[in-house]
Enzyme design. Structure first.
Site, PDB file in Angstrom:
ATOM      1  N   ASN A   1       0.822  -1.220   0.000  1.00  0.00           N
ATOM      2  CA  ASN A   1       0.000   0.000   0.000  1.00  0.00           C
ATOM      3  C   ASN A   1       0.854   1.267   0.000  1.00  0.00           C
ATOM      4  OD1 ASN A   1       0.825  -0.412   2.671  1.00  0.00           O
ATOM      5  ND2 ASN A   1      -1.026   0.493   3.539  1.00  0.00           N
TER       6      ASN A   1
ATOM      7  N   HIS B   1      -6.111  -8.793   5.052  1.00  0.00           N
ATOM      8  CA  HIS B   1      -6.442  -7.865   6.138  1.00  0.00           C
ATOM      9  C   HIS B   1      -7.954  -7.999   6.331  1.00  0.00           C
ATOM     10  CE1 HIS B   1      -6.451  -3.636   7.990  1.00  0.00           C
ATOM     11  NE2 HIS B   1      -7.715  -3.891   7.770  1.00  0.00           N
TER      12      HIS B   1
ATOM     13  N   HIS C   1      -2.596  -9.929  11.277  1.00  0.00           N
ATOM     14  CA  HIS C   1      -2.912  -9.307  12.575  1.00  0.00           C
ATOM     15  C   HIS C   1      -4.242  -9.753  13.212  1.00  0.00           C
ATOM     16  CE1 HIS C   1      -4.946  -6.694   9.741  1.00  0.00           C
ATOM     17  NE2 HIS C   1      -3.885  -6.004   9.445  1.00  0.00           N
TER      18      HIS C   1
ATOM     19  N   ASP D   1       3.424  -5.506  11.758  1.00  0.00           N
ATOM     20  CA  ASP D   1       2.550  -4.457  11.218  1.00  0.00           C
ATOM     21  C   ASP D   1       3.131  -3.071  11.525  1.00  0.00           C
ATOM     22  OD1 ASP D   1       0.523  -3.171   9.876  1.00  0.00           O
ATOM     23  OD2 ASP D   1      -1.051  -3.662  11.315  1.00  0.00           O
TER      24      ASP D   1
HETATM   25 ZN    ZN Z   1      -3.631  -4.525   8.008  1.00  0.00          ZN
END
Ligand code: ZN
Length: 443
Positions: A95, A180, A233, A306
């Protein structure tokens, strides 16, 4: 400029926390590991007495922010932070701006890393073009360009048909889809964990169901397609139950937990400091207990940071305007060792599994990273002082940003050196300086 270790013996180090050994290093490899003092005569070398030797760490989930947001972090600064934190390898999330969604952009990230990085960088490819969640990015050609892991992280692949197609494609290419898990409509404008934290603060609630419904759906798709799914996560006890269920069926699913979700709770977030604003949000103490148990029993495979740098001025906006995310690379080992060592010494072999061996396997880099500490293997390791008793000071971090929730925390364990194939990538106290003087190389 990198310092290269000459032929040297590290004396008295505790490999994976075992009794002290003398470790002989030559030409970038481990050439012998002997019980300390086995030769009878004193051994000349660098004293590592009391230090724990681990395989250098591998992070499956790092935001290096370059290209596009070099105010927050660069590949140079983020990988210096990684090396200082004990890492040999990081996977750089897609990203960026532009998004890493083509083979050219995969190569571009790799090229910047080749020039500027202090550790090995593995570009993550986007799953969908522009992270828009609609059209698949060219996964096969990006895999050919070197991407092993694919993720729209920061965003969820919301459409199950798109995720299913990605899993099919990744099965053919032998790669992994890292999701995610955040249902857009259930998370909505959520800002903080639903329940007491949202009630107390009046902030929009972010329910556990926003994560769990996506994970439930995705593990079924992994089972049906045979494509490898990695759940980013994990933050709730319910997700842990779903992972347990999927793994019992033999479905190709792995999962990660962050250091912050293993230590912090939504009570800290409710105090209102935006340094605790993170995606997914900090959860309850019961969730934290479930995540710790899942890491111990292997339901959660790995710890990933993360690492999400943001400039102070953006984090200084009010809670609802500040971006989600916190730093992780420079404190991960200390946090995990603290969490797993509450009742004494942590299980170092488990830490090596969760932070080095398994992430290297999942990321498909286990021929060079996350290797065992054994004769003939590369000299790629990190040294940890288990009695450092240090205070986290974000102003002394290598990251360009300072948004760590652990500022002023006191930790027992600290990374004191990192070596990758015999090259010293971090040595803040000069522990290895005497072993490198004769052989310097530019790298
Ligand atoms: Zn994430």
């Amino acid at each position: 400029m990198t310092d290269v270790l000459g032929d040297v013996v590290l004396t008295g180090v505790r490999v994976l926390g075992r009794p002290p050994s003398d470790v002989e290093l030559r030409d970038g490899r481990i050439t012998a590991i002997r019980a300390a003092g086995a030769s009878g005569a004193p051994v000349a070398g660098v004293t590592g007495t009391g230090l724990v030797m681990l395989p250098a760490l591998v992070d499956l989930h790092t935001h290096l922010r370059e290209p596009g947001d070099e105010e927050a972090e660069t590949i140079a600064s983020g990988t210096r932070a990684a090396a200082a934190g004990g890492y040999s390898d990081v996977f750089a999330m897609a990203n960026c701006n532009p998004v890493t969604d083509s083979p050219e952009r995969v190569r571009h990230v790799a090229e910047i890393a080749a020039r500027t990085a202090s550790c090995r960088v593995h570009p993550v490819g986007a799953i969908t073009l522009g992270l828009a969640g609609r059209d698949l990015a060219p996964l096969a050609t990006m895999a050919h360009a070197g991407a092993r892991l694919f993720s729209d992280d920061g965003r969820c692949v919301d459409d199950p048909a798109v995720l299913q197609a990605a899993l099919h494609a990744s099965r053919r290419a032998g790669t992994v889809i890292a999701q995610h898990a955040q249902c857009g409509s259930l998370a909505a404008h959520g800002q903080i964990n639903a329940g007491q934290a949202a009630d107390r603060t009046g902030l929009p609630p972010w329910p556990a169901t926003a994560e769990e419904t996506i994970v439930a759906r995705d593990v079924v798709l992994a089972g049906a397609t045979g494509g490898r799914l990695h759940v980013c996560h994990v933050s709730t006890a319910g997700t842990v139950e779903l992972l347990r269920w999927a793994k019992q069926r033999g479905w190709p699913v792995t999962a990660e937990v962050t250091p912050h979700h293993l230590l912090l709770t939504d009570e800290q977030a409710a105090a209102g400091d935006t340094v605790h604003k993170v995606n997914p949000p900090l959860r309850t103490a019961a969730d934290v207990a479930a995540l710790r148990a899942a890491l111990l029993d292997g339901t959660i495979d790995v710890v990933a940071t993360d690492h999400a740098p943001h400039p102070a001025r953006r984090k200084a906006a009010g809670w609802c305007d500040a971006p989600f995310g916190m730093l992780g690379l420079e404190t991960a080992l200390a946090v995990v060792a603290e969490v797993l060592g509450e009742d004494g010494e942590p299980d170092w072999a488990l830490i090596a599994d969760a932070m080095s061996h398994r992430p290297a396997r999942i990321g498909g880099i286990d021929s060079t990273a996350g290797r065992p500490l054994a004769e003939g293997e590369p000299a790629t390791f990190t040294l940890v002082d288990p009695k450092a008793d240090w205070l986290v000071d974000p102003d002394r971090h290598h990251s360009l940003s300072t948004n760590t929730p652990f500022a002023r925390f006191r930790f027992r364990h600290r990374v004191v050196a990192t070596v990758v194939e015999g090259r010293v990538t971090a040595d803040p106290h000069g522990l290895l300086a005497t072993a490198t003087g004769s052989r310097r190389s530019s790298a």
